[in-house]
Design a protein around this motif. Structure first.
Motif, PDB file in Angstrom:
ATOM      1  N   PRO A   1      53.531  19.189 -19.501  1.00 30.67           N
ATOM      2  CA  PRO A   1      52.563  17.930 -18.817  1.00 30.67           C
ATOM      3  C   PRO A   1      51.175  18.417 -18.412  1.00 30.67           C
ATOM      4  N   MET A   2      50.448  17.694 -18.803  1.00 33.00           N
ATOM      5  CA  MET A   2      49.082  17.845 -18.434  1.00 33.00           C
ATOM      6  C   MET A   2      48.725  18.192 -16.915  1.00 33.00           C
ATOM      7  N   TRP A   3      49.372  17.593 -16.171  1.00 31.73           N
ATOM      8  CA  TRP A   3      49.281  17.661 -14.611  1.00 31.73           C
ATOM      9  C   TRP A   3      49.608  18.954 -14.480  1.00 31.73           C
ATOM     10  N   TRP A   4      50.620  19.804 -14.871  1.00 30.58           N
ATOM     11  CA  TRP A   4      50.952  21.062 -14.771  1.00 30.58           C
ATOM     12  C   TRP A   4      49.735  21.826 -15.138  1.00 30.58           C
ATOM     13  N   GLU A   5      49.215  21.777 -16.172  1.00 35.69           N
ATOM     14  CA  GLU A   5      48.132  22.768 -16.658  1.00 35.69           C
ATOM     15  C   GLU A   5      47.027  22.521 -15.789  1.00 35.69           C
ATOM     16  N   ILE A   6      46.744  21.350 -15.402  1.00 39.04           N
ATOM     17  CA  ILE A   6      45.729  21.266 -14.324  1.00 39.04           C
ATOM     18  C   ILE A   6      45.848  21.729 -12.868  1.00 39.04           C
ATOM     19  N   LEU A   7      47.081  21.558 -12.451  1.00 37.60           N
ATOM     20  CA  LEU A   7      47.659  22.267 -10.955  1.00 37.60           C
ATOM     21  C   LEU A   7      47.415  23.912 -11.369  1.00 37.60           C
ATOM     22  N   PHE A   8      47.884  24.375 -12.546  1.00 43.27           N
ATOM     23  CA  PHE A   8      47.750  25.914 -12.636  1.00 43.27           C
ATOM     24  C   PHE A   8      46.375  26.267 -12.784  1.00 43.27           C
ATOM     25  N   LEU A   9      45.282  25.556 -13.463  1.00 43.00           N
ATOM     26  CA  LEU A   9      43.987  26.057 -13.517  1.00 43.00           C
ATOM     27  C   LEU A   9      43.269  25.865 -12.214  1.00 43.00           C
TER      28      LEU A   9
END
Length: 53
Positions: free
Chosen positions: A6-14
Motif C-alpha cells: 500500500p502507498m501509505w507503507w511506502e510513505i511511512l518507510f520514506l
C-alpha cells in the motif's frame, strides 16, 4: 500488480528513512562542533596553567 505494498507503507518507510538520515546528520555536526569547542577550551586552559617544574 498483486505484490505491491500500500502507498501509505511506502510513505511511512520514506519518512522514517529521511528522519533517520536527518537525525544522523544533526548528531554528526553536533559532535563535530562540540569537539571543536572542547579543543578551543583546552587551548585556553593550557595557556592559563603556570607550570612549576
Amino acid at each position: 500488480m498483486p505484490q505491491m505494498s500500500p502507498m501509505w507503507w511506502e510513505i511511512l518507510f520514506l519518512l522514517f528513512i529521511s528522519f533517520y538520515i536527518m537525525m544522523n546528520i544533526m548528531l554528526y555536526f553536533n559532535k563535530k562542533n562540540n569537539s571543536i569547542k572542547n579543543n578551543k577550551n583546552m587551548m585556553k586552559h593550557n595557556k592559563q596553567i603556570n607550570w612549576k617544574w
